[in-house]
Write a protein that holds these residues in place. Structure first.
Motif, PDB file in Angstrom:
ATOM      1  N   VAL A 131      20.964   0.987  33.009  1.00 50.44           N
ATOM      2  CA  VAL A 131      21.695   1.795  33.989  1.00 50.44           C
ATOM      3  C   VAL A 131      22.915   2.438  33.339  1.00 50.44           C
ATOM      4  O   VAL A 131      23.467   1.923  32.362  1.00 50.44           O
ATOM      5  CB  VAL A 131      22.181   0.965  35.209  1.00 50.44           C
ATOM      6  CG1 VAL A 131      21.010   0.476  36.036  1.00 50.44           C
ATOM      7  CG2 VAL A 131      23.069  -0.200  34.777  1.00 50.44           C
ATOM      8  N   SER A 132      23.315   3.559  33.912  1.00 51.96           N
ATOM      9  CA  SER A 132      24.574   4.195  33.536  1.00 51.96           C
ATOM     10  C   SER A 132      25.521   4.043  34.713  1.00 51.96           C
ATOM     11  O   SER A 132      25.095   4.151  35.872  1.00 51.96           O
ATOM     12  CB  SER A 132      24.355   5.675  33.235  1.00 51.96           C
ATOM     13  OG  SER A 132      23.518   5.805  32.100  1.00 51.96           O
ATOM     14  N   ILE A 133      26.786   3.760  34.409  1.00 46.99           N
ATOM     15  CA  ILE A 133      27.737   3.491  35.493  1.00 46.99           C
ATOM     16  C   ILE A 133      29.022   4.286  35.292  1.00 46.99           C
ATOM     17  O   ILE A 133      29.681   4.183  34.262  1.00 46.99           O
ATOM     18  CB  ILE A 133      28.081   1.980  35.564  1.00 46.99           C
ATOM     19  CG1 ILE A 133      26.797   1.136  35.653  1.00 46.99           C
ATOM     20  CG2 ILE A 133      28.997   1.698  36.763  1.00 46.99           C
ATOM     21  CD1 ILE A 133      27.037  -0.363  35.675  1.00 46.99           C
ATOM     22  N   GLY A 134      29.351   5.076  36.306  1.00 49.42           N
ATOM     23  CA  GLY A 134      30.625   5.791  36.295  1.00 49.42           C
ATOM     24  C   GLY A 134      31.570   5.118  37.273  1.00 49.42           C
ATOM     25  O   GLY A 134      31.181   4.774  38.379  1.00 49.42           O
ATOM     26  N   VAL A 135      32.818   4.917  36.862  1.00 48.71           N
ATOM     27  CA  VAL A 135      33.768   4.192  37.711  1.00 48.71           C
ATOM     28  C   VAL A 135      35.027   5.019  37.925  1.00 48.71           C
ATOM     29  O   VAL A 135      35.483   5.721  37.017  1.00 48.71           O
ATOM     30  CB  VAL A 135      34.163   2.833  37.061  1.00 48.71           C
ATOM     31  CG1 VAL A 135      34.984   1.995  38.037  1.00 48.71           C
ATOM     32  CG2 VAL A 135      32.930   2.064  36.615  1.00 48.71           C
ATOM     33  N   CYS A 136      35.568   4.930  39.135  1.00 48.85           N
ATOM     34  CA  CYS A 136      36.862   5.547  39.417  1.00 48.85           C
ATOM     35  C   CYS A 136      37.796   4.488  40.001  1.00 48.85           C
ATOM     36  O   CYS A 136      37.402   3.746  40.906  1.00 48.85           O
ATOM     37  CB  CYS A 136      36.712   6.710  40.401  1.00 48.85           C
ATOM     38  SG  CYS A 136      38.307   7.395  40.899  1.00 48.85           S
ATOM     39  N   ILE A 179      26.164   3.973  40.199  1.00 44.86           N
ATOM     40  CA  ILE A 179      25.237   3.370  39.241  1.00 44.86           C
ATOM     41  C   ILE A 179      23.896   4.079  39.344  1.00 44.86           C
ATOM     42  O   ILE A 179      23.349   4.200  40.448  1.00 44.86           O
ATOM     43  CB  ILE A 179      25.061   1.871  39.569  1.00 44.86           C
ATOM     44  CG1 ILE A 179      26.435   1.193  39.547  1.00 44.86           C
ATOM     45  CG2 ILE A 179      24.080   1.204  38.606  1.00 44.86           C
ATOM     46  CD1 ILE A 179      26.449  -0.156  40.246  1.00 44.86           C
ATOM     47  N   ASP A 180      23.382   4.550  38.241  1.00 43.99           N
ATOM     48  CA  ASP A 180      22.112   5.286  38.273  1.00 43.99           C
ATOM     49  C   ASP A 180      21.173   4.708  37.212  1.00 43.99           C
ATOM     50  O   ASP A 180      21.571   4.485  36.063  1.00 43.99           O
ATOM     51  CB  ASP A 180      22.387   6.779  37.993  1.00 43.99           C
ATOM     52  CG  ASP A 180      21.141   7.636  38.161  1.00 43.99           C
ATOM     53  OD1 ASP A 180      21.087   8.413  39.125  1.00 43.99           O
ATOM     54  OD2 ASP A 180      20.223   7.512  37.319  1.00 43.99           O
ATOM     55  N   ARG A 205      23.396   7.471  27.832  1.00 39.88           N
ATOM     56  CA  ARG A 205      22.965   6.521  28.869  1.00 39.88           C
ATOM     57  C   ARG A 205      23.249   5.057  28.495  1.00 39.88           C
ATOM     58  O   ARG A 205      23.773   4.785  27.432  1.00 39.88           O
ATOM     59  CB  ARG A 205      21.479   6.703  29.213  1.00 39.88           C
ATOM     60  CG  ARG A 205      21.160   8.079  29.812  1.00 39.88           C
ATOM     61  CD  ARG A 205      19.683   8.247  30.092  1.00 39.88           C
ATOM     62  NE  ARG A 205      19.396   9.461  30.850  1.00 39.88           N
ATOM     63  CZ  ARG A 205      19.340  10.687  30.315  1.00 39.88           C
ATOM     64  NH1 ARG A 205      19.595  10.847  29.041  1.00 39.88           N
ATOM     65  NH2 ARG A 205      19.070  11.730  31.063  1.00 39.88           N
ATOM     66  N   ASN A 206      22.893   4.131  29.402  1.00 42.06           N
ATOM     67  CA  ASN A 206      23.108   2.698  29.200  1.00 42.06           C
ATOM     68  C   ASN A 206      24.554   2.401  28.813  1.00 42.06           C
ATOM     69  O   ASN A 206      24.824   1.731  27.831  1.00 42.06           O
ATOM     70  CB  ASN A 206      22.125   2.167  28.133  1.00 42.06           C
ATOM     71  CG  ASN A 206      22.160   0.629  28.054  1.00 42.06           C
ATOM     72  OD1 ASN A 206      22.557  -0.033  29.006  1.00 42.06           O
ATOM     73  ND2 ASN A 206      21.755   0.091  26.920  1.00 42.06           N
ATOM     74  N   MET A 248      31.963  10.759  35.909  1.00 43.95           N
ATOM     75  CA  MET A 248      31.926   9.813  34.792  1.00 43.95           C
ATOM     76  C   MET A 248      30.479   9.414  34.494  1.00 43.95           C
ATOM     77  O   MET A 248      30.086   9.262  33.331  1.00 43.95           O
ATOM     78  CB  MET A 248      32.750   8.550  35.102  1.00 43.95           C
ATOM     79  CG  MET A 248      34.226   8.773  35.338  1.00 43.95           C
ATOM     80  SD  MET A 248      34.990   9.862  34.122  1.00 43.95           S
ATOM     81  CE  MET A 248      35.221   8.734  32.774  1.00 43.95           C
ATOM     82  N   LEU A 249      29.702   9.253  35.558  1.00 48.45           N
ATOM     83  CA  LEU A 249      28.283   8.915  35.396  1.00 48.45           C
ATOM     84  C   LEU A 249      27.567  10.011  34.603  1.00 48.45           C
ATOM     85  O   LEU A 249      26.768   9.737  33.697  1.00 48.45           O
ATOM     86  CB  LEU A 249      27.648   8.731  36.776  1.00 48.45           C
ATOM     87  CG  LEU A 249      26.131   8.559  36.855  1.00 48.45           C
ATOM     88  CD1 LEU A 249      25.697   7.305  36.101  1.00 48.45           C
ATOM     89  CD2 LEU A 249      25.680   8.464  38.311  1.00 48.45           C
ATOM     90  N   TYR A 250      27.900  11.248  34.945  1.00 49.70           N
ATOM     91  CA  TYR A 250      27.297  12.387  34.249  1.00 49.70           C
ATOM     92  C   TYR A 250      27.645  12.336  32.755  1.00 49.70           C
ATOM     93  O   TYR A 250      26.793  12.586  31.899  1.00 49.70           O
ATOM     94  CB  TYR A 250      27.794  13.686  34.901  1.00 49.70           C
ATOM     95  CG  TYR A 250      27.203  14.937  34.308  1.00 49.70           C
ATOM     96  CD1 TYR A 250      25.851  15.245  34.501  1.00 49.70           C
ATOM     97  CD2 TYR A 250      27.989  15.814  33.554  1.00 49.70           C
ATOM     98  CE1 TYR A 250      25.311  16.397  33.950  1.00 49.70           C
ATOM     99  CE2 TYR A 250      27.444  16.965  33.004  1.00 49.70           C
ATOM    100  CZ  TYR A 250      26.112  17.249  33.201  1.00 49.70           C
ATOM    101  OH  TYR A 250      25.564  18.383  32.660  1.00 49.70           O
ATOM    102  N   GLN A 251      28.907  11.967  32.462  1.00 52.25           N
ATOM    103  CA  GLN A 251      29.319  11.803  31.056  1.00 52.25           C
ATOM    104  C   GLN A 251      28.494  10.722  30.364  1.00 52.25           C
ATOM    105  O   GLN A 251      28.104  10.869  29.212  1.00 52.25           O
ATOM    106  CB  GLN A 251      30.814  11.409  30.978  1.00 52.25           C
ATOM    107  CG  GLN A 251      31.778  12.520  31.371  1.00 52.25           C
ATOM    108  CD  GLN A 251      31.612  13.751  30.477  1.00 52.25           C
ATOM    109  OE1 GLN A 251      31.412  13.630  29.265  1.00 52.25           O
ATOM    110  NE2 GLN A 251      31.648  14.926  31.094  1.00 52.25           N
TER     111      GLN A 251
END
Ligand code: GH3
Ligand code: MG
Ligand code: MG
Ligand code: MG
Length: 315
Positions: free
Chosen positions: A279-284, A194-195, A310-311, A301-304
């Motif tokens: 926030v942007s959230i990438g999940v695996c 989460i960023d 974003r958001n 995924m976060l980078y995507q």
């Protein structure tokens, strides 16, 4: 003095209660075959409000210890029928470390080097009988203070100082255990990165102190949303990570999108300003990968998310 600390805060009341009843929560076991001596030590301890248990031999002491994990200190007499105080100490040290359960050996025996023998098998301290109650109390306090100090250091070493969340080291240490358990039991597992979006702007506009408040606020929102068995950590800077056991991709998308929306809706109030962040959230959700690989995938995924506006949450 008392009024200097805000008397209406819950923390203040909790601390006051802890100070007054400090020793009530500390359980001490007295192992001695003499009922008279047990009663004597019990009285010394109860004057200072400790909770006291008694064992009349080594076997009973071991039984009580296994049933009462809250026990912090054992006062072990040397001469007891069956298992003596030294054997008892040795047996306990196979399972309990010095910093988790303290042992003070005691004896009226004049046997040579008894104190050294107690210390060698793992006692924290030794007291020759008869002892002055003042000295007894000082030794007890010394042992308990050491336990408390180690507990605080351990806790500090796994936490992030600003947010109180777990730190990155703990995330990997505990996370690897969860990960292998999940693999073994074929359970689902989700790892998220989460960023905070455009966090630099928050610092630039409102200052670093306000930025810190936003980080704390986001951290609170995060930790309130997951189960005690999940790991929520500050990965570094304005990045957080979560490991959630028993969570499949569909559930993860729902949970993390709810989290994303709740952060978007909430505001941090600092010095008159009302700051909102997203926030942007990438999940695996692929536990067949290693924990490091899962994080790397979540990060990709976060980078995507960042590239596509974003958001948002992507899994
Ligand atoms: P992006 O949407 O791409 O993530 O943009 P960003 O501005 O959030 O990302 P970037 O990585 O460029 O900036 C992160 C900023 O977070 C930079 C740094 O000063 C700030 N930061 C890191 N740790 C802390 C901290 O502990 N407190 C405060 N106030 N700021 C921090
Ligand atoms: Mg970042
Ligand atoms: Mg960044
Ligand atoms: Mg950022």
């Amino acid at each position: 003095y008392v009024l200097k600390e805000a008397p209406d805060s819950l923390d203040y009341v909790c601390n006051l209660v802890k100070r007054i009843y400090k020793n009530k929560y500390i359980s001490i076991l007295v192992a001695d075959d003499s009922a008279t001596l047990r009663r004597h030590v019990r009285r010394l301890l109860e004057v200072h409000d400790f909770s006291v248990m008694e064992a009349s031999d080594g076997e009973e002491a071991l039984r009580l210890l296994s049933r009462n994990p809250a026990l912090r200190l054992l006062i072990a007499e040397y001469h007891m029928p069956g298992m003596d105080g030294l054997e008892l100490t040795r047996a306990i040290r196979r399972e309990h470390r010095k910093e988790d359960l303290a042992i003070i050996g005691v004896s009226a025996s004049t046997e040579e080097l008894l104190s050294a023998r107690f210390l060698k098998v793992g006692a924290n301290d030794y007291l020759a009988k008869p002892f002055a109650s003042e000295e007894f109390y000082c030794r007890v306090t010394q042992c308990l203070d050491m336990l408390e100090l180690v507990r605080k250091l351990k806790e500090a070493s796994i936490r992030d100082a600003l947010t109180g969340l777990y730190n990155r080291r703990y995330f990997f240490d505990a996370g690897k255990k969860f990960h292998s358990l999940a693999l073994r039991d074929s359970m689902t597992l989700a790892v998220a990165m989460i960023d905070i979006d455009f966090f630099k702007k928050v610092n630039d506009t409102h200052g670093h102190k306000a930025g810190d408040e936003v980080l704390k606020h986001v951290a609170e929102g995060l930790s309130g949303r997951f189960r005690g068995s999940d790991i929520v950590a500050r990965y570094g800077g304005e990045e957080f990570c979560v490991l959630a056991v028993n969570m499949n991709r569909q559930a993860a998308l729902t949970v993390f999108d709810e989290l994303r929306r709740s952060i978007e809706r909430s505001r941090t109030r600092v010095d008159g300003a009302s700051i909102s962040v997203t926030v942007s959230i990438g999940v695996c959700c692929e536990p067949h990968k290693s924990l490091e690989e899962m994080l790397a995938t979540a990060d990709a995924m976060l980078y995507q998310c960042k590239r596509s506006g974003r958001n948002r949450v992507l899994a």
